[in-house]
Design a protein around this motif. Structure first.
Motif, PDB file in Angstrom:
ATOM      1  N   GLY A  88       0.774  -1.239   0.000  1.00 27.86           N
ATOM      2  CA  GLY A  88       0.000   0.000   0.000  1.00 27.86           C
ATOM      3  C   GLY A  88       0.803   1.285   0.000  1.00 27.86           C
ATOM      4  N   MET A  89       2.065   1.222  -0.456  1.00 30.80           N
ATOM      5  CA  MET A  89       2.859   2.472  -0.484  1.00 30.80           C
ATOM      6  C   MET A  89       2.199   3.468  -1.437  1.00 30.80           C
ATOM      7  N   TYR A  90       1.890   4.615  -0.920  1.00 26.88           N
ATOM      8  CA  TYR A  90       1.236   5.642  -1.751  1.00 26.88           C
ATOM      9  C   TYR A  90       1.507   7.013  -1.151  1.00 26.88           C
ATOM     10  N   VAL A  91       1.959   7.917  -2.006  1.00 26.11           N
ATOM     11  CA  VAL A  91       2.115   9.330  -1.620  1.00 26.11           C
ATOM     12  C   VAL A  91       1.353  10.156  -2.642  1.00 26.11           C
ATOM     13  N   LYS A  92       0.545  11.073  -2.167  1.00 25.17           N
ATOM     14  CA  LYS A  92      -0.225  11.920  -3.091  1.00 25.17           C
ATOM     15  C   LYS A  92       0.729  12.568  -4.093  1.00 25.17           C
ATOM     16  N   ARG A  96       5.121  13.747  -4.066  1.00 21.82           N
ATOM     17  CA  ARG A  96       6.155  12.815  -4.511  1.00 21.82           C
ATOM     18  C   ARG A  96       7.466  13.566  -4.715  1.00 21.82           C
ATOM     19  N   GLY A  97       8.542  12.913  -4.429  1.00 19.08           N
ATOM     20  CA  GLY A  97       9.848  13.554  -4.538  1.00 19.08           C
ATOM     21  C   GLY A  97      10.154  14.486  -3.383  1.00 19.08           C
ATOM     22  N   SER A  98       9.288  14.540  -2.383  1.00 24.59           N
ATOM     23  CA  SER A  98       9.471  15.481  -1.256  1.00 24.59           C
ATOM     24  C   SER A  98      10.243  14.869  -0.101  1.00 24.59           C
ATOM     25  N   ALA A 100       8.763  12.450   1.666  1.00 19.16           N
ATOM     26  CA  ALA A 100       7.735  11.835   2.522  1.00 19.16           C
ATOM     27  C   ALA A 100       7.776  10.310   2.407  1.00 19.16           C
ATOM     28  N   ALA A 101       7.950   9.816   1.173  1.00 25.32           N
ATOM     29  CA  ALA A 101       7.998   8.357   0.986  1.00 25.32           C
ATOM     30  C   ALA A 101       9.192   7.764   1.740  1.00 25.32           C
ATOM     31  N   ASP A 102      10.319   8.463   1.722  1.00 29.67           N
ATOM     32  CA  ASP A 102      11.492   7.981   2.468  1.00 29.67           C
ATOM     33  C   ASP A 102      11.210   7.937   3.966  1.00 29.67           C
ATOM     34  N   THR A 126       5.972  -2.234 -14.816  1.00 26.67           N
ATOM     35  CA  THR A 126       6.137  -0.992 -15.579  1.00 26.67           C
ATOM     36  C   THR A 126       6.213   0.244 -14.678  1.00 26.67           C
ATOM     37  N   ASN A 127       6.078   0.056 -13.371  1.00 23.31           N
ATOM     38  CA  ASN A 127       6.084   1.192 -12.432  1.00 23.31           C
ATOM     39  C   ASN A 127       7.531   1.516 -12.058  1.00 23.31           C
ATOM     40  N   LEU A 128       8.234   2.143 -13.000  1.00 25.88           N
ATOM     41  CA  LEU A 128       9.681   2.321 -12.848  1.00 25.88           C
ATOM     42  C   LEU A 128      10.037   3.222 -11.671  1.00 25.88           C
ATOM     43  N   ARG A 129       9.188   4.194 -11.406  1.00 31.79           N
ATOM     44  CA  ARG A 129       9.474   5.087 -10.276  1.00 31.79           C
ATOM     45  C   ARG A 129       9.458   4.314  -8.957  1.00 31.79           C
ATOM     46  N   ALA A 130       8.424   3.486  -8.769  1.00 27.34           N
ATOM     47  CA  ALA A 130       8.349   2.703  -7.532  1.00 27.34           C
ATOM     48  C   ALA A 130       9.486   1.680  -7.474  1.00 27.34           C
ATOM     49  N   LEU A 131       9.777   1.039  -8.611  1.00 31.53           N
ATOM     50  CA  LEU A 131      10.876   0.071  -8.641  1.00 31.53           C
ATOM     51  C   LEU A 131      12.184   0.716  -8.210  1.00 31.53           C
ATOM     52  N   ARG A 132      12.450   1.891  -8.745  1.00 31.34           N
ATOM     53  CA  ARG A 132      13.683   2.614  -8.399  1.00 31.34           C
ATOM     54  C   ARG A 132      13.698   2.962  -6.907  1.00 31.34           C
ATOM     55  N   PHE A 133      12.541   3.407  -6.419  1.00 28.27           N
ATOM     56  CA  PHE A 133      12.423   3.766  -4.998  1.00 28.27           C
ATOM     57  C   PHE A 133      12.765   2.547  -4.123  1.00 28.27           C
ATOM     58  N   TYR A 134      12.175   1.402  -4.439  1.00 18.78           N
ATOM     59  CA  TYR A 134      12.433   0.211  -3.618  1.00 18.78           C
ATOM     60  C   TYR A 134      13.889  -0.251  -3.750  1.00 18.78           C
ATOM     61  N   GLU A 135      14.432  -0.154  -4.964  1.00 12.30           N
ATOM     62  CA  GLU A 135      15.841  -0.555  -5.142  1.00 12.30           C
ATOM     63  C   GLU A 135      16.745   0.334  -4.299  1.00 12.30           C
ATOM     64  N   ARG A 136      16.419   1.620  -4.271  1.00 17.21           N
ATOM     65  CA  ARG A 136      17.243   2.536  -3.464  1.00 17.21           C
ATOM     66  C   ARG A 136      17.228   2.144  -1.991  1.00 17.21           C
ATOM     67  N   TRP A 137      16.136   1.518  -1.558  1.00 17.60           N
ATOM     68  CA  TRP A 137      16.047   1.056  -0.164  1.00 17.60           C
ATOM     69  C   TRP A 137      16.592  -0.367   0.009  1.00 17.60           C
TER      70      TRP A 137
HETATM   71  C1  LIG Z   1       6.044   4.866  -5.104  1.00 17.79           C
HETATM   72  C2  LIG Z   1       6.044   6.183  -4.368  1.00 17.79           C
HETATM   73  C3  LIG Z   1       5.470   5.979  -2.963  1.00 17.79           C
HETATM   74  C4  LIG Z   1       7.504   6.661  -4.217  1.00 17.79           C
HETATM   75  O1  LIG Z   1       7.509   7.941  -3.623  1.00 17.79           O
HETATM   76  P1  LIG Z   1       8.281   9.158  -4.365  1.00 17.79           P
HETATM   77  O2  LIG Z   1       8.191  10.352  -3.496  1.00 17.79           O
HETATM   78  O3  LIG Z   1       7.730   9.255  -5.746  1.00 17.79           O
HETATM   79  O4  LIG Z   1       9.749   8.530  -4.391  1.00 17.79           O
HETATM   80  P2  LIG Z   1      11.142   9.298  -4.582  1.00 17.79           P
HETATM   81  O5  LIG Z   1      10.926  10.514  -5.422  1.00 17.79           O
HETATM   82  O6  LIG Z   1      11.774   9.444  -3.248  1.00 17.79           O
HETATM   83  O7  LIG Z   1      11.965   8.204  -5.374  1.00 17.79           O
HETATM   84  C5  LIG Z   1      11.617   7.850  -6.682  1.00 17.79           C
HETATM   85  C6  LIG Z   1      12.850   7.487  -7.453  1.00 17.79           C
HETATM   86  O8  LIG Z   1      12.466   7.131  -8.793  1.00 17.79           O
HETATM   87  C7  LIG Z   1      13.125   7.994  -9.715  1.00 17.79           C
HETATM   88  N1  LIG Z   1      12.201   8.177 -10.823  1.00 17.79           N
HETATM   89  C8  LIG Z   1      11.248   9.103 -10.977  1.00 17.79           C
HETATM   90  N2  LIG Z   1      10.586   8.897 -12.128  1.00 17.79           N
HETATM   91  C9  LIG Z   1      11.149   7.803 -12.700  1.00 17.79           C
HETATM   92  C10 LIG Z   1      10.916   7.081 -13.895  1.00 17.79           C
HETATM   93  N3  LIG Z   1       9.962   7.447 -14.750  1.00 17.79           N
HETATM   94  N4  LIG Z   1      11.709   6.002 -14.161  1.00 17.79           N
HETATM   95  C11 LIG Z   1      12.662   5.612 -13.331  1.00 17.79           C
HETATM   96  N5  LIG Z   1      12.933   6.256 -12.150  1.00 17.79           N
HETATM   97  C12 LIG Z   1      12.180   7.336 -11.856  1.00 17.79           C
HETATM   98  C13 LIG Z   1      13.446   9.241  -8.924  1.00 17.79           C
HETATM   99  O9  LIG Z   1      14.504   9.961  -9.518  1.00 17.79           O
HETATM  100  C14 LIG Z   1      13.833   8.620  -7.603  1.00 17.79           C
HETATM  101  O10 LIG Z   1      15.095   8.014  -7.652  1.00 17.79           O
HETATM  102  P3  LIG Z   1      16.398   8.664  -6.959  1.00 17.79           P
HETATM  103  O11 LIG Z   1      16.045   8.874  -5.523  1.00 17.79           O
HETATM  104  O12 LIG Z   1      17.457   7.681  -7.175  1.00 17.79           O
HETATM  105  O13 LIG Z   1      16.594   9.973  -7.698  1.00 17.79           O
HETATM  106  C15 LIG Z   1       5.211   7.266  -5.135  1.00 17.79           C
HETATM  107  O14 LIG Z   1       5.811   7.546  -6.380  1.00 17.79           O
HETATM  108  C16 LIG Z   1       3.756   6.862  -5.364  1.00 17.79           C
HETATM  109  O15 LIG Z   1       2.919   6.988  -4.482  1.00 17.79           O
HETATM  110  N6  LIG Z   1       3.467   6.388  -6.588  1.00 17.79           N
HETATM  111  C17 LIG Z   1       2.080   6.015  -6.957  1.00 17.79           C
HETATM  112  C18 LIG Z   1       1.629   4.765  -6.224  1.00 17.79           C
HETATM  113  C19 LIG Z   1       2.606   3.648  -6.385  1.00 17.79           C
HETATM  114  O16 LIG Z   1       3.154   3.406  -7.447  1.00 17.79           O
HETATM  115  N7  LIG Z   1       2.818   2.898  -5.264  1.00 17.79           N
HETATM  116  C20 LIG Z   1       3.684   1.755  -5.262  1.00 17.79           C
HETATM  117  C21 LIG Z   1       2.879   0.515  -5.339  1.00 17.79           C
HETATM  118  S1  LIG Z   1       3.919  -0.932  -5.283  1.00 17.79           S
END
Ligand SMILES: CC(C)(COP(=O)(O)OP(=O)(O)OC[C@H]1O[C@@H](n2cnc3c(N)ncnc32)[C@H](O)[C@@H]1OP(=O)(O)O)[C@@H](O)C(=O)NCCC(=O)NCCS
Length: 168
Positions: A88-92, A96-98, A100-102, A126-137
């Motif tokens: 349930g990871m979700y940030v409005k 995002r990028g603030s 808060a997720a960290d 396909t959720n590359l942003r979330a994948l990157r976030f989790y990899e960073r952790w």
């Molecule tokens: C997943 C989520 C909680 C992460 O929070 P966030 O504030 O966006 O995360 P951060 O900005 O701290 O980190 C995201 C990372 O992805 C990178 N990123 C951003 N857009 C990207 C993209 N299109 N492709 C690859 N990486 C991307 C950022 O640069 C950052 O990496 P970095 O810290 O190495 O620079 C948030 O994006 C979210 O709520 N997303 C919608 C719901 C969701 O997908 N939940 C996860 C369900 S499993």
């Protein structure tokens, strides 16, 4: 603006439920659940979940609005108590990028480190942003469940399975 993070409890059931349903509605390609799956859950049951699981909420420091969540469900079988599922990871979007997720993740990992050896999660491939976030952790992918969810009309979602080892 820093978010204020704390564990959610039964009295947060209404705002938690609202944000969770928002996440399913606004991010249909990020979750395996649809709003209809949980919209019917009664407040008492949501409150019970918040008592049973460990769910962190991030609140906007300005107006105390809940702007992010993430939870841990504990393995409860005799052979699965060493694991937790992060869900349930979700940030409005506006937050995002603030950071808060960290802040949410830091509290989840602190709690998990004290209680279990492994944290698992699933994330749409396909959720590359979330994948990157989790990899960073420190989470590492160990597989893919193809067609794990179906949005309808042949719109399938594959999910990447990830795990974080807290103890070797
Ligand atoms: C997943 C989520 C909680 C992460 O929070 P966030 O504030 O966006 O995360 P951060 O900005 O701290 O980190 C995201 C990372 O992805 C990178 N990123 C951003 N857009 C990207 C993209 N299109 N492709 C690859 N990486 C991307 C950022 O640069 C950052 O990496 P970095 O810290 O190495 O620079 C948030 O994006 C979210 O709520 N997303 C919608 C719901 C969701 O997908 N939940 C996860 C369900 S499993």
């Amino acid at each position: 603006m820093r978010a204020i993070c704390r564990r959610l409890n039964g009295s947060d059931a209404e705002v938690f439920q609202a944000l969770r349903l928002e996440s399913f509605r606004l991010e249909p390609r990020a979750f395996r659940f649809a709003p209809a799956d949980e919209a019917h859950i009664a407040p008492d049951a949501v409150a019970a979940r918040l008592t049973r699981d460990f769910v962190i909420g991030a609140f906007n420091a300005d107006d105390s609005q809940l702007i992010g969540v993430g939870g841990l469900a504990w393995g409860d079988g005799a052979k699965t108590r060493h694991k937790a599922l992060l869900y349930g990871m979700y940030v409005k979007a506006a937050h995002r990028g603030s950071g808060a997720a960290d802040e949410i993740m830091e509290k989840l990992i602190d709690e998990a480190s004290a209680k279990v050896e492994i944290v698992t999660l699933t994330v749409v491939s396909t959720n590359l942003r979330a994948l990157r976030f989790y990899e960073r952790w420190g989470f590492r992918a160990y597989g893919v469940e193809e067609r794990s969810a179906k949005n309808g009309d042949g719109d399938y979602l594959d999910e990447t399975l990830m795990a974080l080892r807290l103890k070797s």
